[in-house]
Design a protein around this motif. Structure first.
Motif, PDB file in Angstrom:
ATOM      1  N   GLY A 150      -8.107  71.619  59.742  1.00 53.62           N
ATOM      2  CA  GLY A 150      -8.549  71.151  58.444  1.00 53.62           C
ATOM      3  C   GLY A 150      -8.012  71.996  57.310  1.00 53.62           C
ATOM      4  N   ALA A 151      -7.991  73.318  57.492  1.00 55.88           N
ATOM      5  CA  ALA A 151      -7.431  74.204  56.473  1.00 55.88           C
ATOM      6  C   ALA A 151      -5.936  73.968  56.348  1.00 55.88           C
ATOM      7  CB  ALA A 151      -7.725  75.659  56.831  1.00 55.88           C
ATOM      8  N   GLU A 153      -4.364  71.131  56.860  1.00 55.92           N
ATOM      9  CA  GLU A 153      -4.164  69.868  56.151  1.00 55.92           C
ATOM     10  C   GLU A 153      -4.411  70.039  54.654  1.00 55.92           C
ATOM     11  OE1 GLU A 153      -6.568  66.871  57.960  1.00 55.92           O
ATOM     12  OE2 GLU A 153      -5.433  66.914  59.837  1.00 55.92           O
ATOM     13  N   LEU A 154      -5.381  70.862  54.291  1.00 58.68           N
ATOM     14  CA  LEU A 154      -5.643  71.116  52.855  1.00 58.68           C
ATOM     15  C   LEU A 154      -4.464  71.845  52.209  1.00 58.68           C
ATOM     16  CD1 LEU A 154      -9.395  72.182  52.806  1.00 58.68           C
ATOM     17  CD2 LEU A 154      -8.392  70.151  51.777  1.00 58.68           C
ATOM     18  N   ILE A 155      -3.891  72.771  52.920  1.00 62.49           N
ATOM     19  CA  ILE A 155      -2.787  73.570  52.360  1.00 62.49           C
ATOM     20  C   ILE A 155      -1.506  72.716  52.239  1.00 62.49           C
ATOM     21  CG2 ILE A 155      -1.252  75.516  52.818  1.00 62.49           C
ATOM     22  CD1 ILE A 155      -3.696  76.937  54.054  1.00 62.49           C
ATOM     23  N   GLY A 157      -1.327  69.423  52.378  1.00 61.60           N
ATOM     24  CA  GLY A 157      -1.551  68.105  51.793  1.00 61.60           C
ATOM     25  C   GLY A 157      -1.522  67.004  52.841  1.00 61.60           C
ATOM     26  N   GLY A 158      -1.731  67.322  54.100  1.00 61.24           N
ATOM     27  CA  GLY A 158      -1.748  66.320  55.151  1.00 61.24           C
ATOM     28  C   GLY A 158      -0.401  66.082  55.793  1.00 61.24           C
TER      29      GLY A 158
END
Length: 160
Positions: A150-151, A153-155, A157-158
């Motif tokens: 999850g971290a 993907e946040l960094i 942008g997916g």
């Protein structure tokens, strides 16, 4: 009267026997014996402390390796049953507790180690106590992997 004559190439010289060597030897031997006995007793005590710490760490870490609480409790109770006085070199009055919860496994044990001697009666009551405990948090690798992904993907942008 306490003198003997010793013959040396035609002359006689008195040879005096001294008792100071006997007194010195008696003191050195008795002090050496006390030091060696203290080292042996101290080594046995340290051995028992190390075995206790190892045993408590093993119980706590084995309990934290399972996914469900019932598996943790079975592992902890199995290892608690394997604790016996035959592993120790002098400890008596073994008592312990191990609990497996939702977040952590805690194990704690105690015993007393009898120490002979007149001086130890006044210093420690003729016994030393051994108390140790260990807490191991239950690892949830699935949750950790989800947090890392999850971290990530946040960094990014997916984007992979």
């Amino acid at each position: 009267m306490g003198q003997k004559l010793l013959a040396r190439k035609g002359s006689y010289t008195p040879l005096v026997w001294k008792g100071s060597y006997t007194v010195e030897a008696a003191m050195v031997v008795s002090i050496t014996f006390l030091v060696l006995a203290s080292l042996v007793i101290g080594t046995f005590y340290l051995h028992d402390r190390a075995v206790f710490q190892s045993m408590v760490c093993e119980i706590a870490s084995a309990g934290s390796a399972y996914a469900t609480e019932s598996e943790r409790e079975n592992a902890v109770s199995t290892l608690k049953g394997e604790v016996s006085a035959s592993r120790f070199l002098g400890s008596t009055e073994l008592s312990g507790n191990a609990t497996a919860g939702d977040d952590e496994v805690t194990a704690s044990w105690s015993a007393s180690y009898p120490v002979p001697g007149f001086a130890m009666q006044y210093l420690a009551g003729n016994e030393l106590s051994i108390e140790t405990s260990w807490t191991s948090k239950i690892a949830e690798p699935v949750d950790t992997i989800r947090l890392i992904r999850g971290a990530g993907e946040l960094i990014t942008g997916g984007d992979d």
